[in-house]
Design a protein around this motif. Structure first.
Motif, PDB file in Angstrom:
ATOM      1  N   MET A 113       0.874  -0.168  -2.421  1.00 15.98           N
ATOM      2  CA  MET A 113       1.900   0.460  -3.248  1.00 15.98           C
ATOM      3  C   MET A 113       3.230   0.541  -2.492  1.00 15.98           C
ATOM      4  O   MET A 113       4.302   0.429  -3.081  1.00 15.98           O
ATOM      5  CB  MET A 113       1.440   1.857  -3.689  1.00 15.98           C
ATOM      6  CG  MET A 113       0.246   1.854  -4.632  1.00 15.98           C
ATOM      7  SD  MET A 113       0.503   0.898  -6.151  1.00 15.98           S
ATOM      8  CE  MET A 113       1.606   1.999  -7.039  1.00 15.98           C
ATOM      9  N   GLY A 114       3.153   0.743  -1.180  1.00 10.36           N
ATOM     10  CA  GLY A 114       4.373   0.776  -0.375  1.00 10.36           C
ATOM     11  C   GLY A 114       5.085  -0.572  -0.377  1.00 10.36           C
ATOM     12  O   GLY A 114       6.309  -0.645  -0.477  1.00 10.36           O
ATOM     13  N   ASP A 115       4.302  -1.647  -0.281  1.00 13.64           N
ATOM     14  CA  ASP A 115       4.900  -2.987  -0.315  1.00 13.64           C
ATOM     15  C   ASP A 115       5.577  -3.241  -1.664  1.00 13.64           C
ATOM     16  O   ASP A 115       6.671  -3.820  -1.730  1.00 13.64           O
ATOM     17  CB  ASP A 115       3.838  -4.062  -0.064  1.00 13.64           C
ATOM     18  CG  ASP A 115       3.424  -4.142   1.404  1.00 13.64           C
ATOM     19  OD1 ASP A 115       4.122  -3.542   2.248  1.00 13.64           O
ATOM     20  OD2 ASP A 115       2.410  -4.803   1.701  1.00 13.64           O
ATOM     21  N   ILE A 116       4.922  -2.819  -2.730  1.00 17.37           N
ATOM     22  CA  ILE A 116       5.540  -2.978  -4.054  1.00 17.37           C
ATOM     23  C   ILE A 116       6.820  -2.134  -4.126  1.00 17.37           C
ATOM     24  O   ILE A 116       7.844  -2.570  -4.666  1.00 17.37           O
ATOM     25  CB  ILE A 116       4.543  -2.571  -5.167  1.00 17.37           C
ATOM     26  CG1 ILE A 116       3.377  -3.569  -5.217  1.00 17.37           C
ATOM     27  CG2 ILE A 116       5.234  -2.506  -6.532  1.00 17.37           C
ATOM     28  CD1 ILE A 116       2.245  -3.158  -6.155  1.00 17.37           C
ATOM     29  N   GLY A 117       6.754  -0.947  -3.544  1.00 15.86           N
ATOM     30  CA  GLY A 117       7.932  -0.076  -3.539  1.00 15.86           C
ATOM     31  C   GLY A 117       9.116  -0.709  -2.810  1.00 15.86           C
ATOM     32  O   GLY A 117      10.256  -0.638  -3.271  1.00 15.86           O
ATOM     33  N   VAL A 118       8.817  -1.337  -1.688  1.00 19.29           N
ATOM     34  CA  VAL A 118       9.889  -1.997  -0.922  1.00 19.29           C
ATOM     35  C   VAL A 118      10.494  -3.136  -1.743  1.00 19.29           C
ATOM     36  O   VAL A 118      11.721  -3.306  -1.809  1.00 19.29           O
ATOM     37  CB  VAL A 118       9.333  -2.530   0.423  1.00 19.29           C
ATOM     38  CG1 VAL A 118      10.316  -3.478   1.090  1.00 19.29           C
ATOM     39  CG2 VAL A 118       8.991  -1.366   1.347  1.00 19.29           C
ATOM     40  N   ALA A 119       9.640  -3.908  -2.390  1.00 19.37           N
ATOM     41  CA  ALA A 119      10.131  -5.039  -3.196  1.00 19.37           C
ATOM     42  C   ALA A 119      10.889  -4.541  -4.430  1.00 19.37           C
ATOM     43  O   ALA A 119      11.900  -5.145  -4.822  1.00 19.37           O
ATOM     44  CB  ALA A 119       8.963  -5.930  -3.614  1.00 19.37           C
ATOM     45  N   MET A 120      10.432  -3.458  -5.030  1.00 14.60           N
ATOM     46  CA  MET A 120      11.141  -2.895  -6.184  1.00 14.60           C
ATOM     47  C   MET A 120      12.524  -2.402  -5.768  1.00 14.60           C
ATOM     48  O   MET A 120      13.515  -2.586  -6.483  1.00 14.60           O
ATOM     49  CB  MET A 120      10.339  -1.737  -6.784  1.00 14.60           C
ATOM     50  CG  MET A 120       9.122  -2.143  -7.589  1.00 14.60           C
ATOM     51  SD  MET A 120       9.529  -2.969  -9.162  1.00 14.60           S
ATOM     52  CE  MET A 120       9.997  -1.549 -10.175  1.00 14.60           C
ATOM     53  N   ALA A 121      12.584  -1.761  -4.592  1.00 12.96           N
ATOM     54  CA  ALA A 121      13.854  -1.197  -4.127  1.00 12.96           C
ATOM     55  C   ALA A 121      14.892  -2.293  -3.866  1.00 12.96           C
ATOM     56  O   ALA A 121      16.097  -2.025  -3.853  1.00 12.96           O
ATOM     57  CB  ALA A 121      13.629  -0.355  -2.876  1.00 12.96           C
ATOM     58  N   ALA A 122      14.410  -3.512  -3.638  1.00 11.97           N
ATOM     59  CA  ALA A 122      15.329  -4.621  -3.386  1.00 11.97           C
ATOM     60  C   ALA A 122      15.929  -5.177  -4.682  1.00 11.97           C
ATOM     61  O   ALA A 122      16.850  -5.994  -4.640  1.00 11.97           O
ATOM     62  CB  ALA A 122      14.599  -5.740  -2.631  1.00 11.97           C
ATOM     63  N   LEU A 123      15.403  -4.746  -5.827  1.00 10.07           N
ATOM     64  CA  LEU A 123      15.924  -5.212  -7.120  1.00 10.07           C
ATOM     65  C   LEU A 123      17.136  -4.378  -7.536  1.00 10.07           C
ATOM     66  O   LEU A 123      17.312  -3.249  -7.088  1.00 10.07           O
ATOM     67  CB  LEU A 123      14.841  -5.089  -8.196  1.00 10.07           C
ATOM     68  CG  LEU A 123      13.534  -5.867  -8.012  1.00 10.07           C
ATOM     69  CD1 LEU A 123      12.576  -5.529  -9.154  1.00 10.07           C
ATOM     70  CD2 LEU A 123      13.802  -7.363  -7.967  1.00 10.07           C
ATOM     71  N   SER A 124      17.928  -4.926  -8.441  1.00 14.17           N
ATOM     72  CA  SER A 124      19.026  -4.149  -9.005  1.00 14.17           C
ATOM     73  C   SER A 124      18.431  -3.078  -9.928  1.00 14.17           C
ATOM     74  O   SER A 124      17.298  -3.223 -10.397  1.00 14.17           O
ATOM     75  CB  SER A 124      19.947  -5.070  -9.816  1.00 14.17           C
ATOM     76  OG  SER A 124      19.265  -5.511 -10.988  1.00 14.17           O
TER      77      SER A 124
END
Lengths: 235, 177
Positions: A113-124
């Motif tokens: 979930m943390g990895d998904i969170g990091v990738a989500m945070a990189a989106l606009s």
């Protein structure tokens, strides 16, 4: 480390996430079976299941492209505000990432979930709104809506947490080839829940899962794929 | 201990390595499996010293504790044990003055199992990393915060103990990132 018992390890392999794969008709059933039996929380390596399903494909996604697309399961549980949440209705037409896990899991669940969170945070912010990230508890007795919210907030404030009847959770997971068992309370008070740890990506076009992420998927794989998912690019 | 090591030691014991004659005799009495098992016992007994006996030489690197997702909640611990010595060893216990419970676990395909020990091969490494072997830490004296350094005490089968001050890192941290 336990290996899948399917014994089919002849497929071409590669380092994680760099090779795309698709399945011919004959391989489809195999892929679905593997998703069921072998794609768990992962053992932190690229062996086993990951290798079996990796073949080359023309998909723009780095995740494992499913030849057999799964329907979004019928599932109504409580969200983290304690309100009923109808997964099918309330995520209809949205790209959706779905993961089954529990909050007293120290390793695989927060890592995924943390990895998904990091990738989500990189989106606009606009892209972020296009993707629903849904975490379904496999330990509902301890994962109350409040417990879930606190835990999820560490990974994504907008992540959707669902908890409730474990039988419903098991039934929904089963339709996706995700194994969920009753949690076990250990002597020291800790809880162990056995659950398949793959992440499923549902497309906005048909609300079906087209891409699967094994638990050893890297954060770079999510960073690569989430912008595509936000746009609804076909797998 | 790995089987290969046992066989090697068995061989050595039989050919008159650093074992006592009593041990050697007992190793020679049984054949096949019995010999190997006996040799395994000898290895444990002789592992921690004696001139000419191979030792494990251990160092710990890349240790970190990701900030628990739930404040003060259960955490994982990750680290690498490097063994530059010629003898294999095992991590048999981890404890911390900062927490009431530290256990060793291994994530498998769909769950995680507690383990009693983790092997450190001769001239090799034991990696505790995400999705694999890891520590499970519970019962914090005080909720871990970013930047804290928390002591972990590692005990190995051959008698070595290593204390490390382990930094608390962001939840999604990975070494080298």
């Amino acid at each position: 480390m336990p290996r899948p018992t399917t014994g089919t390890t002849t497929a071409a392999t590669s380092s994680r996430g760099t090779t795309r794969r698709a399945f011919g008709a004959a391989a489809l059933g195999l892929a679905a079976t593997l998703a069921l039996t072998a794609c768990g929380s992962g053992g932190g390596s690229t062996d086993g299941a990951a290798k079996v399903v990796k073949e080359t494909s023309n998909s723009p996604y780095q995740g494992t492209v499913l030849a057999k697309q799964f329907e979004k399961p019928e599932l109504v549980l409580d969200d983290t505000s304690g309100q009923p949440f109808d997964l099918r209705k309330q995520t209809a037409g949205h790209s959706t990432l779905l993961f089954f896990g529990y909050t007293s899991c120290p390793d695989v669940c927060p890592t995924t979930m943390g990895d998904i969170g990091v990738a989500m945070a990189a989106l606009s912010p606009e892209e972020q709104k296009k993707i629903d990230v849904v975490f379904v508890s496999t330990d509902p007795e301890r994962d109350t809506p409040k417990v879930l919210r606190t835990w999820l907030d560490s990974m994504g404030k907008n992540f959707i947490g669902l908890t409730g009847d474990l039988n419903k959770v098991k039934a929904a997971a089963k339709t996706l080839g995700v194994m969920v068992e009753d949690p076990i309370v250990n002597k020291d008070g800790s809880v162990t829940s056995s659950h398949g740890a793959q992440v499923l990506a549902f497309m906005p076009s048909d609300d079906k899962a087209h891409v699967l992420y094994l638990s050893n998927s890297s954060v770079d794989t999510y960073k690569h794929d989430l912008p595509l998912l936000a746009k609804g690019v076909p797998a | 201990m790995r089987w290969g090591d046992r066989l090697r030691w068995a061989d050595r014991a039989i050919r008159g390595g650093p074992m006592s004659s009593q041990f050697r005799r007992s190793a020679l009495i049984g054949a096949g499996v019995a010999t190997v098992l006996t040799a395994g016992t000898i290895l444990v007994a002789c592992g921690s010293g004696g001139a000419g006996v191979q030792k494990s030489v251990l160092t710990v690197a890349d240790s970190y504790i990701p900030l628990p997702a739930t404040p003060g909640g259960m955490a994982a611990g990750y680290l690498t044990v490097k063994n530059t010595g010629g003898a294999a060893d095992q991590l048999v216990k981890v404890s911390s003055p900062a927490a009431t419970s530290v256990t060793m676990h291994r994530s498998t395909d769909s769950t995680m199992q507690e383990v009693d020990s983790l092997d450190v091969p001769a001239h090799g490494t034991l990696a505790l990393d995400r999705g694999g072997n890891h520590l499970m830490i519970m019962g914090w004296e005080k909720a871990p915060a970013l930047g804290d350094r928390l002591e972990l005490d590692l005990t190995f089968a051959k008698g070595n103990t290593i204390s490390v001050q382990v930094p608390v890192k962001p939840l999604t941290y990975r070494p080298g990132s």
